[in-house]
Design a protein around this motif. Structure first.
Motif, PDB file in Angstrom:
ATOM      1  N   GLN A  56       0.758  -1.260  -0.029  1.00  0.00           N
ATOM      2  CA  GLN A  56      -0.019   0.188  -0.116  1.00  0.00           C
ATOM      3  C   GLN A  56       0.895   1.147   0.156  1.00  0.00           C
ATOM      4  OE1 GLN A  56      -2.563  -0.628   3.669  1.00  0.00           O
ATOM      5  NE2 GLN A  56      -3.974  -1.372   2.057  1.00  0.00           N
ATOM      6  N   GLU A  57       0.324   2.068  -0.702  1.00  0.00           N
ATOM      7  CA  GLU A  57       1.037   3.606  -0.706  1.00  0.00           C
ATOM      8  C   GLU A  57       0.181   4.274   0.413  1.00  0.00           C
ATOM      9  OE1 GLU A  57       0.348   7.258  -3.664  1.00  0.00           O
ATOM     10  OE2 GLU A  57       1.745   5.546  -4.438  1.00  0.00           O
ATOM     11  N   VAL A  58       1.179   4.961   1.437  1.00  0.00           N
ATOM     12  CA  VAL A  58       0.489   5.747   2.513  1.00  0.00           C
ATOM     13  C   VAL A  58       0.923   7.144   2.333  1.00  0.00           C
ATOM     14  CG1 VAL A  58       0.270   5.679   5.050  1.00  0.00           C
ATOM     15  CG2 VAL A  58       0.647   3.659   3.932  1.00  0.00           C
ATOM     16  N   VAL A  59      -0.253   7.765   2.606  1.00  0.00           N
ATOM     17  CA  VAL A  59      -0.343   9.240   2.639  1.00  0.00           C
ATOM     18  C   VAL A  59      -0.655   9.859   3.467  1.00  0.00           C
ATOM     19  CG1 VAL A  59      -0.896  11.338   1.136  1.00  0.00           C
ATOM     20  CG2 VAL A  59      -0.662   9.196   0.038  1.00  0.00           C
ATOM     21  N   SER A  60       0.018  10.810   4.262  1.00  0.00           N
ATOM     22  CA  SER A  60      -0.293  11.688   5.594  1.00  0.00           C
ATOM     23  C   SER A  60      -0.820  13.141   5.163  1.00  0.00           C
ATOM     24  CB  SER A  60       0.589  11.451   6.464  1.00  0.00           C
ATOM     25  OG  SER A  60       0.921  10.306   7.166  1.00  0.00           O
TER      26      SER A  60
ATOM     27  N   GLU B  56      -4.654   8.067   8.010  1.00  0.00           N
ATOM     28  CA  GLU B  56      -3.800   8.086   6.617  1.00  0.00           C
ATOM     29  C   GLU B  56      -4.706   7.646   5.722  1.00  0.00           C
ATOM     30  OE1 GLU B  56       0.631   7.342   8.462  1.00  0.00           O
ATOM     31  OE2 GLU B  56      -0.782   5.564   8.338  1.00  0.00           O
ATOM     32  N   LEU B  57      -4.438   8.198   4.409  1.00  0.00           N
ATOM     33  CA  LEU B  57      -4.867   7.779   3.246  1.00  0.00           C
ATOM     34  C   LEU B  57      -4.114   6.444   2.562  1.00  0.00           C
ATOM     35  CD1 LEU B  57      -5.904  11.016   1.045  1.00  0.00           C
ATOM     36  CD2 LEU B  57      -7.400   9.506   2.366  1.00  0.00           C
ATOM     37  N   ARG B  58      -4.431   5.621   1.975  1.00  0.00           N
ATOM     38  CA  ARG B  58      -4.111   4.302   1.447  1.00  0.00           C
ATOM     39  C   ARG B  58      -4.473   3.748   0.335  1.00  0.00           C
ATOM     40  NH1 ARG B  58      -1.191   1.694   5.950  1.00  0.00           N
ATOM     41  NH2 ARG B  58      -1.725   2.510   7.902  1.00  0.00           N
TER      42      ARG B  58
END
Length: 181
Positions: free
Chosen positions: A37-41, A48-50
């Motif tokens: 998964q790509e995790v964005v804070s 967090e968005l995944r």
């Protein structure tokens, strides 16, 4: 020999660990595929968005024991050679699926006495298990339904063979029409 064994396929021929005169002392644990998964804070947002990127390859270690009272190094070379050329493998107690090999690494060959040897192979395998007894689908009519027996969406390879002129032909998948030219 052991009633539990591994079936190695190099794309041309198939052999077994029994034929290579080695045993698998215990059934290995089967690794489960893990979603990458790509995790964005985002500042000011809770959590967090995944975004799912895809499944990772799996690491599958398997230990082998072998015995040879005459030439232990020769037996170990035969085993390592067969595994280095392995494209896929199955286990005798679950031969309806195969594990496709991306890479294989080996630990050191351990020797006990002059006749007993051990080695661990670390297979890097694709994320999914593949059914072995799946029939090819030959479309001869105008409509056919193809079902995916797996638990994840599939990316089927569809090959179309034709002769003569193909007019206004298309394949519809989930409501999306693809033209055949």
């Amino acid at each position: 020999m052991n009633s539990f064994y591994m079936i190695l396929n190099n794309g041309v021929t198939t052999t077994t660990t029994e034929a290579l005169e080695c045993t698998i002392p215990e059934r290995p644990s089967i690794p489960v595929a893990e979603m990458e998964q790509e995790v964005v804070s985002i500042p000011g947002r809770d959590g967090e968005l995944r975004r799912n990127v895809g499944y990772k390859d799996r690491i599958f270690p398997v230990s082998f024991h072998f015995k040879d009272g005459i030439n232990l190094p020769k037996t170990s070379r035969k085993l390592v050679g067969a595994m280095m050329n392995c494209k896929s493998f199955q286990f005798s107690d679950d031969d309806e699926v195969e594990y496709r090999v991306c890479n294989v690494k080996f630990g050191d060959i351990e020797r006990e006495l002059r006749v007993l040897g051990r080695i661990t192979a670390q297979f890097t395998i694709q994320p999914f298990n593949y059914y072995t007894n799946v029939n090819k689908i030959i479309m001869t009519g105008s409509k056919i339904t193809i079902n995916n027996p797996g638990t994840y969406y599939s990316r089927p390879l569809i090959k179309v063979y034709s002769s003569g002129t193909v007019l206004n032909q298309s394949i519809t998948i989930d409501g999306t029409s693809i033209s055949i030219k």
